[in-house]
Design a protein around this motif. Structure first.
Motif, PDB file in Angstrom:
ATOM      1  N   GLU A   1      18.582  65.389  43.953  1.00 16.71           N
ATOM      2  CA  GLU A   1      18.734  65.745  42.431  1.00 16.71           C
ATOM      3  C   GLU A   1      17.518  66.112  41.992  1.00 16.71           C
ATOM      4  N   PRO A   2      16.239  66.371  42.364  1.00 15.56           N
ATOM      5  CA  PRO A   2      14.769  66.782  42.198  1.00 15.56           C
ATOM      6  C   PRO A   2      14.617  67.755  41.249  1.00 15.56           C
ATOM      7  N   LYS A   3      14.382  67.736  40.910  1.00 13.13           N
ATOM      8  CA  LYS A   3      13.165  67.916  38.940  1.00 13.13           C
ATOM      9  C   LYS A   3      13.193  69.354  39.572  1.00 13.13           C
ATOM     10  N   LEU A   4      11.559  69.423  41.041  1.00 12.36           N
ATOM     11  CA  LEU A   4      11.216  70.509  41.515  1.00 12.36           C
ATOM     12  C   LEU A   4      11.441  70.915  43.262  1.00 12.36           C
ATOM     13  N   LEU A   5      11.763  72.022  43.909  1.00 12.28           N
ATOM     14  CA  LEU A   5      11.671  71.738  44.809  1.00 12.28           C
ATOM     15  C   LEU A   5      10.620  72.907  45.376  1.00 12.28           C
ATOM     16  N   MET A   6      10.282  72.180  46.354  1.00 14.57           N
ATOM     17  CA  MET A   6       8.794  73.144  47.004  1.00 14.57           C
ATOM     18  C   MET A   6       8.917  73.650  48.224  1.00 14.57           C
TER      19      MET A   6
ATOM     20  N   GLY B   1      14.287  75.996  36.151  1.00 11.95           N
ATOM     21  CA  GLY B   1      15.231  77.497  36.806  1.00 11.95           C
ATOM     22  C   GLY B   1      14.741  78.125  36.681  1.00 11.95           C
ATOM     23  N   GLU B   2      13.215  78.525  36.946  1.00 16.33           N
ATOM     24  CA  GLU B   2      12.858  79.535  38.002  1.00 16.33           C
ATOM     25  C   GLU B   2      12.290  79.311  39.455  1.00 16.33           C
ATOM     26  N   PHE B   3      12.059  80.728  39.766  1.00 18.34           N
ATOM     27  CA  PHE B   3      11.694  81.353  41.035  1.00 18.34           C
ATOM     28  C   PHE B   3      10.899  81.348  41.634  1.00 18.34           C
ATOM     29  N   VAL B   4       9.737  80.514  41.785  1.00 18.49           N
ATOM     30  CA  VAL B   4       8.113  81.825  41.962  1.00 18.49           C
ATOM     31  C   VAL B   4       8.017  81.049  43.364  1.00 18.49           C
ATOM     32  N   SER B   5       7.007  82.273  43.807  1.00 13.36           N
ATOM     33  CA  SER B   5       6.804  82.240  44.750  1.00 13.36           C
ATOM     34  C   SER B   5       4.367  82.558  45.041  1.00 13.36           C
ATOM     35  N   PHE B   6       4.248  81.663  45.754  1.00 13.10           N
ATOM     36  CA  PHE B   6       3.216  81.759  46.353  1.00 13.10           C
ATOM     37  C   PHE B   6       2.646  82.556  47.528  1.00 13.10           C
ATOM     38  N   LEU B   7       2.313  83.490  47.544  1.00 11.45           N
ATOM     39  CA  LEU B   7       2.146  84.796  48.155  1.00 11.45           C
ATOM     40  C   LEU B   7       0.836  84.901  48.610  1.00 11.45           C
ATOM     41  N   GLY B   8       0.520  85.149  49.923  1.00 11.32           N
ATOM     42  CA  GLY B   8      -1.152  85.797  50.139  1.00 11.32           C
ATOM     43  C   GLY B   8      -1.215  84.631  51.605  1.00 11.32           C
ATOM     44  N   PRO B   9      -2.335  85.314  51.961  1.00 15.07           N
ATOM     45  CA  PRO B   9      -2.619  85.582  53.424  1.00 15.07           C
ATOM     46  C   PRO B   9      -3.068  83.900  53.822  1.00 15.07           C
ATOM     47  N   SER B  10      -2.867  83.647  54.721  1.00  9.52           N
ATOM     48  CA  SER B  10      -3.334  81.974  55.710  1.00  9.52           C
ATOM     49  C   SER B  10      -4.740  81.552  55.157  1.00  9.52           C
TER      50      SER B  10
ATOM     51  N   GLU C   1      22.669  77.989  41.557  1.00 10.25           N
ATOM     52  CA  GLU C   1      23.185  77.741  41.411  1.00 10.25           C
ATOM     53  C   GLU C   1      23.710  76.554  40.619  1.00 10.25           C
ATOM     54  N   PHE C   2      22.721  74.833  41.411  1.00 10.61           N
ATOM     55  CA  PHE C   2      21.984  74.383  40.569  1.00 10.61           C
ATOM     56  C   PHE C   2      21.225  73.984  39.203  1.00 10.61           C
ATOM     57  N   GLY C   3      20.846  75.388  39.102  1.00  7.98           N
ATOM     58  CA  GLY C   3      20.363  75.778  38.504  1.00  7.98           C
ATOM     59  C   GLY C   3      18.417  74.827  38.431  1.00  7.98           C
ATOM     60  N   LYS C   4      18.072  74.999  39.393  1.00 10.86           N
ATOM     61  CA  LYS C   4      17.183  74.791  40.203  1.00 10.86           C
ATOM     62  C   LYS C   4      15.444  75.181  39.967  1.00 10.86           C
ATOM     63  N   THR C   5      14.467  73.930  39.705  1.00  9.15           N
ATOM     64  CA  THR C   5      13.169  74.863  39.104  1.00  9.15           C
ATOM     65  C   THR C   5      11.921  74.839  40.823  1.00  9.15           C
ATOM     66  N   ALA C   6      11.786  76.126  41.351  1.00 12.40           N
ATOM     67  CA  ALA C   6      11.815  76.447  43.148  1.00 12.40           C
ATOM     68  C   ALA C   6      10.254  76.751  43.752  1.00 12.40           C
ATOM     69  N   ILE C   7       9.209  76.592  43.945  1.00  7.66           N
ATOM     70  CA  ILE C   7       8.211  76.884  44.396  1.00  7.66           C
ATOM     71  C   ILE C   7       8.612  77.263  45.466  1.00  7.66           C
ATOM     72  N   LEU C   8       8.110  78.688  46.335  1.00  6.65           N
ATOM     73  CA  LEU C   8       7.878  78.762  47.590  1.00  6.65           C
ATOM     74  C   LEU C   8       7.217  79.531  47.548  1.00  6.65           C
TER      75      LEU C   8
END
Ligand code: ADP
Ligand code: ADP
Length: 226
Positions: free
Chosen positions: A152-157, A33-42, A183-190
């Motif tokens: 219905e993916p478990k993890l969204l990229m 259910g967490e939303f996390v980001s990978f942030l960094g330069p190109s 709302e969907f309670g999805k785990t996602a990585i941005l």
């Protein structure tokens, strides 16, 4: 046990011309259910790590577990939203969404109805029979979101999903995607190089150093910013 466990990942690309260590000694976990980001330069290895977590790329070393199982066994559990929408240009929006369901072997009356009703909820009512090129960039990205969530993916990229959009559309979509995934309670990585986007959307931010292979710091978003 954490929902997603990334353990001691190293990755080196060997080409005829060069040897590049893109990631070294990366370990991190993501909760359900967490939303996390990978942030960094190109060039800092964000896409490499995303590909390894998606099991599209086998790391030189290390393991990735999704719900305690090697991620290579859960390929179909991962959904994508990318910079390009990858809608089939010669198929209508509805056909694109149904094809996504079919390819992931989840097409039935119930998932079809759910997808089409989600499409109108997300502001795309009336475009079902249109072709992608008849829609704006933001609408196409919304259609791509419906297509991927319908399976219905478990993890969204999310790999730079807003970078081709104009500023106003981008802000609206960030908000829409955040609310929808909540709302969907999805785990996602941005994956993003845009700090504003990472702050606006994430529960936690993994900051990648410009020195390849180092996750520098992990920021928890303060409650008042969430
Ligand atoms: P980011 O997504 O943060 O821009 P990447 O993961 O794409 O970073 O790239 C990390 C490093 O690995 C860069 O130095 C890049 O040049 C290199 N790299 C990425 N893909 C390949 C590849 N297929 N072959 C060789 N080197 C690569
Ligand atoms: P996405 O990667 O945007 O989530 P889907 O998962 O719905 O797309 O796509 C299902 C399958 O169809 C994937 O294997 C993907 O590679 C393939 N696919 C989707 N769009 C295209 C396209 N425009 N051209 C070729 N293959 C595509």
């Amino acid at each position: 046990m954490s929902f997603l466990q990334v353990q001691d990942i190293h990755h080196t690309y060997f080409t005829k011309a060069s040897v590049t260590t893109a990631l070294s000694d990366i370990s991190l976990t993501v909760e359900e259910g967490e939303f996390v980001s990978f942030l960094g330069p190109s060039g800092c290895g964000k896409t490499t790590l995303l590909s390894i977590i998606s099991s599209l790329l086998k790391p030189t070393q290390g393991t990735v577990l999704l719900e305690n199982k090697p991620v290579s066994t859960s390929k179909n559990e991962i959904g994508y939203m990318l910079q390009q929408d990858y809608l089939f240009p010669w198929k209508t929006i509805e056909e694109n969404i149904l094809l996504g369901l079919k390819l992931s072997k989840r097409l039935n009356e119930k998932t079809k109805l759910a997808a089409l009703s989600f499409l109108s909820q997300i502001g795309l009512k009336g475009v079902e029979k249109q072709l992608p090129k008849q829609l704006s960039g933001g609408m196409r990205q919304r259609a791509a979101l419906v297509r991927t969530l319908a399976t219905e993916p478990k993890l969204l990229m999310l790999d730079e999903p807003f970078s081709a959009l104009d500023y106003q559309t981008k802000l609206k979509l960030e908000d829409l995607v955040s609310r929808t995934l909540d709302e969907f309670g999805k785990t996602a990585i941005l994956v993003t190089h845009d700090i504003g986007e990472a702050i606006a959307m994430s529960d936690r931010i993994f900051l990648f150093s410009s020195k390849p292979g180092k996750v520098h710091k992990i920021f928890e978003m303060p409650e008042e910013l969430k």
